[in-house]
Motif scaffolding. Structure first.
Motif, PDB file in Angstrom:
ATOM      1  N   GLY A  50       0.786  -1.230   0.000  1.00 12.65           N
ATOM      2  CA  GLY A  50       0.000   0.000   0.000  1.00 12.65           C
ATOM      3  C   GLY A  50       0.816   1.277   0.000  1.00 12.65           C
ATOM      4  N   PHE A  51       2.125   1.185  -0.184  1.00 11.37           N
ATOM      5  CA  PHE A  51       2.962   2.382  -0.266  1.00 11.37           C
ATOM      6  C   PHE A  51       3.115   2.748  -1.738  1.00 11.37           C
ATOM      7  CE2 PHE A  51       4.409   0.479   3.758  1.00 11.37           C
ATOM      8  CZ  PHE A  51       4.276   1.570   4.604  1.00 11.37           C
ATOM      9  N   ARG A  52       2.567   3.889  -2.113  1.00 13.60           N
ATOM     10  CA  ARG A  52       2.599   4.315  -3.510  1.00 13.60           C
ATOM     11  C   ARG A  52       3.158   5.717  -3.626  1.00 13.60           C
ATOM     12  NH1 ARG A  52      -1.747   1.147  -2.774  1.00 13.60           N
ATOM     13  NH2 ARG A  52      -1.853  -0.668  -4.108  1.00 13.60           N
ATOM     14  N   PRO A  53       3.940   5.961  -4.670  1.00 12.66           N
ATOM     15  CA  PRO A  53       4.429   5.024  -5.667  1.00 12.66           C
ATOM     16  C   PRO A  53       5.493   4.103  -5.069  1.00 12.66           C
ATOM     17  CG  PRO A  53       5.321   7.194  -6.120  1.00 12.66           C
ATOM     18  CD  PRO A  53       4.382   7.338  -4.957  1.00 12.66           C
ATOM     19  N   MET A  89      11.431   3.106  10.145  1.00 14.38           N
ATOM     20  CA  MET A  89      10.881   2.031  10.969  1.00 14.38           C
ATOM     21  C   MET A  89       9.410   2.269  11.314  1.00 14.38           C
ATOM     22  SD  MET A  89      13.114  -0.358  11.267  1.00 14.38           S
ATOM     23  CE  MET A  89      13.353   0.023   9.548  1.00 14.38           C
ATOM     24  N   ALA A  90       8.979   3.527  11.369  1.00 13.70           N
ATOM     25  CA  ALA A  90       7.557   3.809  11.595  1.00 13.70           C
ATOM     26  C   ALA A  90       6.713   3.229  10.462  1.00 13.70           C
ATOM     27  CB  ALA A  90       7.324   5.312  11.730  1.00 13.70           C
ATOM     28  N   GLY A  91       7.220   3.337   9.236  1.00 13.50           N
ATOM     29  CA  GLY A  91       6.523   2.718   8.108  1.00 13.50           C
ATOM     30  C   GLY A  91       6.464   1.208   8.239  1.00 13.50           C
ATOM     31  N   ALA A  92       7.558   0.598   8.668  1.00 11.00           N
ATOM     32  CA  ALA A  92       7.588  -0.854   8.859  1.00 11.00           C
ATOM     33  C   ALA A  92       6.646  -1.282   9.973  1.00 11.00           C
ATOM     34  CB  ALA A  92       9.014  -1.315   9.155  1.00 11.00           C
ATOM     35  N   VAL A  93       6.588  -0.489  11.034  1.00 11.39           N
ATOM     36  CA  VAL A  93       5.664  -0.795  12.131  1.00 11.39           C
ATOM     37  C   VAL A  93       4.230  -0.803  11.620  1.00 11.39           C
ATOM     38  CG1 VAL A  93       4.679   0.146  14.272  1.00 11.39           C
ATOM     39  CG2 VAL A  93       7.153  -0.053  14.026  1.00 11.39           C
ATOM     40  N   SER A  94       3.889   0.148  10.753  1.00  9.11           N
ATOM     41  CA  SER A  94       2.511   0.214  10.243  1.00  9.11           C
ATOM     42  C   SER A  94       2.142  -1.034   9.433  1.00  9.11           C
ATOM     43  CB  SER A  94       2.299   1.477   9.406  1.00  9.11           C
ATOM     44  OG  SER A  94       2.888   1.378   8.124  1.00  9.11           O
ATOM     45  N   VAL A 159       3.197   9.650   5.217  1.00  7.65           N
ATOM     46  CA  VAL A 159       3.319   8.408   4.439  1.00  7.65           C
ATOM     47  C   VAL A 159       2.380   7.333   4.995  1.00  7.65           C
ATOM     48  CG1 VAL A 159       4.887   6.503   3.879  1.00  7.65           C
ATOM     49  CG2 VAL A 159       5.631   8.873   3.592  1.00  7.65           C
ATOM     50  N   VAL A 160       2.415   7.135   6.295  1.00 11.43           N
ATOM     51  CA  VAL A 160       1.568   6.107   6.906  1.00 11.43           C
ATOM     52  C   VAL A 160       0.097   6.500   6.775  1.00 11.43           C
ATOM     53  CG1 VAL A 160       0.970   4.983   9.094  1.00 11.43           C
ATOM     54  CG2 VAL A 160       3.368   5.253   8.443  1.00 11.43           C
ATOM     55  N   VAL A 164      -2.824   4.324   4.909  1.00 12.28           N
ATOM     56  CA  VAL A 164      -4.067   3.923   5.583  1.00 12.28           C
ATOM     57  C   VAL A 164      -5.278   4.349   4.761  1.00 12.28           C
ATOM     58  CG1 VAL A 164      -5.491   4.359   7.633  1.00 12.28           C
ATOM     59  CG2 VAL A 164      -3.067   3.824   7.884  1.00 12.28           C
ATOM     60  N   LYS A 165      -5.263   5.568   4.242  1.00  9.67           N
ATOM     61  CA  LYS A 165      -6.386   6.056   3.416  1.00  9.67           C
ATOM     62  C   LYS A 165      -6.541   5.237   2.143  1.00  9.67           C
ATOM     63  CE  LYS A 165      -6.396  10.842   4.956  1.00  9.67           C
ATOM     64  NZ  LYS A 165      -6.066  12.227   4.634  1.00  9.67           N
ATOM     65  N   GLU A 166      -5.413   4.922   1.495  1.00  2.81           N
ATOM     66  CA  GLU A 166      -5.472   4.131   0.266  1.00  2.81           C
ATOM     67  C   GLU A 166      -5.971   2.718   0.543  1.00  2.81           C
ATOM     68  OE1 GLU A 166      -2.207   4.281  -2.447  1.00  2.81           O
ATOM     69  OE2 GLU A 166      -2.044   6.461  -2.268  1.00  2.81           O
ATOM     70  N   GLN A 167      -5.559   2.149   1.668  1.00  5.29           N
ATOM     71  CA  GLN A 167      -6.034   0.814   2.015  1.00  5.29           C
ATOM     72  C   GLN A 167      -7.533   0.832   2.317  1.00  5.29           C
ATOM     73  OE1 GLN A 167      -3.182  -0.303   5.116  1.00  5.29           O
ATOM     74  NE2 GLN A 167      -2.444  -1.906   3.732  1.00  5.29           N
ATOM     75  N   ALA A 168      -7.992   1.859   2.999  1.00  6.19           N
ATOM     76  CA  ALA A 168      -9.419   1.981   3.308  1.00  6.19           C
ATOM     77  C   ALA A 168     -10.227   2.152   2.024  1.00  6.19           C
ATOM     78  CB  ALA A 168      -9.663   3.145   4.255  1.00  6.19           C
ATOM     79  N   ALA A 169      -9.716   2.953   1.099  1.00  4.49           N
ATOM     80  CA  ALA A 169     -10.410   3.149  -0.172  1.00  4.49           C
ATOM     81  C   ALA A 169     -10.452   1.850  -0.977  1.00  4.49           C
ATOM     82  CB  ALA A 169      -9.734   4.254  -0.975  1.00  4.49           C
ATOM     83  N   ALA A 170      -9.348   1.105  -0.962  1.00  3.46           N
ATOM     84  CA  ALA A 170      -9.315  -0.177  -1.687  1.00  3.46           C
ATOM     85  C   ALA A 170     -10.273  -1.177  -1.051  1.00  3.46           C
ATOM     86  CB  ALA A 170      -7.892  -0.737  -1.699  1.00  3.46           C
ATOM     87  N   ALA A 171     -10.333  -1.204   0.275  1.00  2.00           N
ATOM     88  CA  ALA A 171     -11.267  -2.112   0.957  1.00  2.00           C
ATOM     89  C   ALA A 171     -12.705  -1.720   0.653  1.00  2.00           C
ATOM     90  CB  ALA A 171     -11.003  -2.097   2.462  1.00  2.00           C
ATOM     91  N   GLN A 172     -12.970  -0.423   0.625  1.00  4.30           N
ATOM     92  CA  GLN A 172     -14.321   0.057   0.304  1.00  4.30           C
ATOM     93  C   GLN A 172     -14.698  -0.325  -1.114  1.00  4.30           C
ATOM     94  OE1 GLN A 172     -16.541   1.746   2.318  1.00  4.30           O
ATOM     95  NE2 GLN A 172     -17.993   1.537   0.638  1.00  4.30           N
TER      96      GLN A 172
END
Length: 182
Positions: A50-53, A89-94, A159-160, A164-172
């Motif tokens: 979910g990290f784009r690009p 590492m914050a990105g990896a934690v997410s 970034v995180v 999260v927004k892109e993942q929520a939109a994809a799930a929707q």
């Protein structure tokens, strides 16, 4: 000759160990070293997470880890190095957070530990046995500490948050497609 200072020696060991681990992980992403996939495979993996690009995300993560880790190990620009590595590492934690805390179940324990350690070193400074000391702390000033950590925190949050927004939109969208057949 100046006697060996245990605090400075401890910081040296912590910096070199943490920096080497981070640099190795980053070089897996950037160059495919140590069994890594290199930039193209990492870019594909970043897209899937979910990290784009994906390619820019892979480069940023790789540089945060490899660059931040190398600078930490050297004790050079320690605040910026610690902040960059902690942000990566914050990105990896997410990514790992949905699997819980412990690493054996795919959780975020390991990247969180590396991030907190890198941040702590960035805040504490390199100690006497680092290049920051040799350069009279030109790259380790109080304003650099503040700027590096604020900048890294804002970048990581952006970034995180975008992921999260892109993942929520994809799930929707996937849910809407599933409802279309009713």
């Amino acid at each position: 000759m100046t006697p060996i200072n245990r605090r400075d020696l401890g910081l040296l060991v912590l910096r070199v160990g943490t920096g080497a681990v981070l640099a190795a992980h980053g070089s897996q992403k950037l160059f495919g070293w140590f069994g890594g996939g290199g930039i193209e495979a990492t870019a594909q993996a970043m897209e899937a997470m979910g990290f784009r690009p994906g390619k820019r995300s892979a480069i940023a993560a790789g540089l945060g880890e490899a660059g931040g880790g190398t600078l930490l190990a050297l004790g050079l620009a320690t605040p910026a190095a610690g902040a960059a590595a902690a942000g990566a590492m914050a990105g990896a934690v997410s990514v790992h957070a949905p699997s819980g805390f412990f690493a054996q179940s795919g959780g975020f324990e390991y990247p969180a530990f590396l991030g907190f350690t890198a941040a702590s070193i960035g805040l504490a400074g390199a100690g006497r046995y680092g290049l920051d000391h040799a350069t009279h702390h030109r790259l380790d000033r109080p304003w650099i500490v503040a700027a590096a950590f604020v900048g890294s925190a804002l970048a990581a949050a952006a970034v995180v948050g975008r992921r999260v927004k892109e993942q929520a939109a994809a799930a929707q969208a996937a849910g809407d497609e599933g409802l279309g057949g009713i």
